[in-house]
Design a protein around this motif. Sequence first.
Motif, PDB file in Angstrom:
ATOM      1  N   GLN A   1     -38.543 -31.280  24.399  1.00 12.83           N
ATOM      2  CA  GLN A   1     -38.781 -30.157  25.301  1.00 12.83           C
ATOM      3  C   GLN A   1     -40.171 -30.182  25.942  1.00 12.83           C
ATOM      4  OE1 GLN A   1     -37.370 -26.230  23.919  1.00 12.83           O
ATOM      5  NE2 GLN A   1     -36.538 -27.280  22.122  1.00 12.83           N
ATOM      6  N   GLY A   2     -41.197 -30.486  25.165  1.00 13.95           N
ATOM      7  CA  GLY A   2     -42.533 -30.499  25.737  1.00 13.95           C
ATOM      8  C   GLY A   2     -43.588 -30.104  24.725  1.00 13.95           C
TER       9      GLY A   2
ATOM     10  N   ALA B   1     -49.905 -41.656  30.268  1.00 14.13           N
ATOM     11  CA  ALA B   1     -51.253 -41.082  30.314  1.00 14.13           C
ATOM     12  C   ALA B   1     -51.286 -39.679  29.728  1.00 14.13           C
ATOM     13  CB  ALA B   1     -51.763 -41.060  31.751  1.00 14.13           C
ATOM     14  N   LEU B   2     -50.241 -38.893  29.978  1.00 15.67           N
ATOM     15  CA  LEU B   2     -50.208 -37.521  29.474  1.00 15.67           C
ATOM     16  C   LEU B   2     -50.193 -37.507  27.952  1.00 15.67           C
ATOM     17  CD1 LEU B   2     -50.108 -34.544  30.211  1.00 15.67           C
ATOM     18  CD2 LEU B   2     -47.625 -34.722  30.367  1.00 15.67           C
ATOM     19  N   ASP B   3     -49.425 -38.391  27.335  1.00 17.91           N
ATOM     20  CA  ASP B   3     -49.368 -38.449  25.875  1.00 17.91           C
ATOM     21  C   ASP B   3     -50.721 -38.843  25.284  1.00 17.91           C
ATOM     22  OD1 ASP B   3     -46.402 -38.036  25.346  1.00 17.91           O
ATOM     23  OD2 ASP B   3     -46.352 -39.687  26.765  1.00 17.91           O
ATOM     24  N   VAL B   4     -51.404 -39.761  25.959  1.00 22.05           N
ATOM     25  CA  VAL B   4     -52.733 -40.173  25.499  1.00 22.05           C
ATOM     26  C   VAL B   4     -53.701 -39.004  25.539  1.00 22.05           C
ATOM     27  CG1 VAL B   4     -54.718 -41.651  26.020  1.00 22.05           C
ATOM     28  CG2 VAL B   4     -52.403 -42.584  26.151  1.00 22.05           C
ATOM     29  N   LEU B   5     -53.666 -38.251  26.636  1.00 23.09           N
ATOM     30  CA  LEU B   5     -54.564 -37.105  26.778  1.00 23.09           C
ATOM     31  C   LEU B   5     -54.244 -36.007  25.771  1.00 23.09           C
ATOM     32  CD1 LEU B   5     -54.644 -37.003  30.677  1.00 23.09           C
ATOM     33  CD2 LEU B   5     -56.597 -37.464  29.196  1.00 23.09           C
TER      34      LEU B   5
ATOM     35  N   SER C   1     -42.868 -28.005  29.576  1.00 20.19           N
ATOM     36  CA  SER C   1     -42.276 -29.341  29.627  1.00 20.19           C
ATOM     37  C   SER C   1     -43.286 -30.368  30.125  1.00 20.19           C
ATOM     38  CB  SER C   1     -41.053 -29.347  30.549  1.00 20.19           C
ATOM     39  OG  SER C   1     -41.446 -29.227  31.906  1.00 20.19           O
ATOM     40  N   ARG C   2     -43.005 -31.628  29.835  1.00 18.54           N
ATOM     41  CA  ARG C   2     -43.870 -32.702  30.306  1.00 18.54           C
ATOM     42  C   ARG C   2     -43.954 -32.692  31.833  1.00 18.54           C
ATOM     43  NH1 ARG C   2     -44.978 -37.214  27.461  1.00 18.54           N
ATOM     44  NH2 ARG C   2     -44.675 -38.428  29.368  1.00 18.54           N
ATOM     45  N   ALA C   3     -42.804 -32.500  32.494  1.00 17.93           N
ATOM     46  CA  ALA C   3     -42.784 -32.510  33.952  1.00 17.93           C
ATOM     47  C   ALA C   3     -43.626 -31.375  34.523  1.00 17.93           C
ATOM     48  CB  ALA C   3     -41.348 -32.410  34.457  1.00 17.93           C
ATOM     49  N   GLU C   4     -43.470 -30.171  33.958  1.00 16.47           N
ATOM     50  CA  GLU C   4     -44.242 -29.028  34.444  1.00 16.47           C
ATOM     51  C   GLU C   4     -45.733 -29.265  34.256  1.00 16.47           C
ATOM     52  OE1 GLU C   4     -45.043 -24.305  33.384  1.00 16.47           O
ATOM     53  OE2 GLU C   4     -43.257 -25.297  32.592  1.00 16.47           O
TER      54      GLU C   4
ATOM     55  N   ALA D   1     -54.289 -27.149  13.966  1.00 16.31           N
ATOM     56  CA  ALA D   1     -52.893 -27.216  14.412  1.00 16.31           C
ATOM     57  C   ALA D   1     -52.598 -26.130  15.438  1.00 16.31           C
ATOM     58  CB  ALA D   1     -51.955 -27.095  13.209  1.00 16.31           C
ATOM     59  N   LEU D   2     -53.048 -26.357  16.673  1.00 16.83           N
ATOM     60  CA  LEU D   2     -52.777 -25.409  17.753  1.00 16.83           C
ATOM     61  C   LEU D   2     -51.874 -26.000  18.829  1.00 16.83           C
ATOM     62  CD1 LEU D   2     -56.292 -23.796  18.408  1.00 16.83           C
ATOM     63  CD2 LEU D   2     -54.318 -22.716  17.342  1.00 16.83           C
ATOM     64  N   LEU D   3     -51.950 -27.305  19.029  1.00 21.22           N
ATOM     65  CA  LEU D   3     -51.187 -27.952  20.082  1.00 21.22           C
ATOM     66  C   LEU D   3     -50.005 -28.703  19.473  1.00 21.22           C
ATOM     67  CD1 LEU D   3     -50.717 -28.725  22.973  1.00 21.22           C
ATOM     68  CD2 LEU D   3     -52.570 -30.392  22.818  1.00 21.22           C
ATOM     69  N   HIS D   4     -48.814 -28.194  19.730  1.00 23.93           N
ATOM     70  CA  HIS D   4     -47.611 -28.701  19.071  1.00 23.93           C
ATOM     71  C   HIS D   4     -46.693 -29.405  20.070  1.00 23.93           C
ATOM     72  CE1 HIS D   4     -48.849 -25.995  15.843  1.00 23.93           C
ATOM     73  NE2 HIS D   4     -48.966 -25.061  16.770  1.00 23.93           N
TER      74      HIS D   4
END
Length: 220
Positions: free
Chosen positions: A212-213, A189-193, A170-173, A204-207
């Motif tokens: 959910q996250g 900032a997290l979305d930018v990174l 998750s984003r929070a975790e 296509a490895l990071l989905h």
Amino acid sequence: MRILLAEDDVELASRIAAALAAAGYAVDRAEDGADAEFRGQTEAYDAAVLDLGLPSLDGVSVLHRWREAGLTLPVLVLTARSRWHDKLAGFNAGADDYLTKPFQIEELVLRLQALIRRSTGHASPRLRCGALEFDANAGRFALDGDPLALTAQEHRILAYLIHHAGRVVSRAELGEHVYDNGYDPDSNALDVLIGRIRRKLGVALLHTVRGQGFRLSESP
């Protein structure tokens, strides 16, 4: 990966924190046992480095309280005491590994890396997800065998995700485990990174799992 460092020797703590930061970890510091216990109970950490000789509350008591509260994070204990019954007290309280002062900072980093790997189910220091490989001991990523250049924050995010490859984080975790001294959930900032990491991977490895996250895996 986010580490709690509980050590009242300011010079030693600064050296340890610098080495851990250089290895790609976010580090929160506590200089007494009461603060260490509180941080461990209220913040999300991947591991802790805990000195037994802390003021206000000794390290054995801190560790007892963490374990009684159900905290399972791996803990590397530090102490100037070399007697067996002191070591035994640390292990009985729930320590996962032990270093007696003085020690090499490089050994501390390697032991901590091994504890984190094992706590996430990885026996080998080389973690893989498709064409992506992470050498946990060296702290280096490679894509199809070529070095992958990442900023410090990108490295922390990808390291956490590859340790937990295949599951949704998750984003929070993710935020809690890659930022030192907390995470602002309202920041983008997290979305930018994440976007930057995707571009650097080029595969296509990071989905993104909507609502959910994020998940690092070969399959969508």
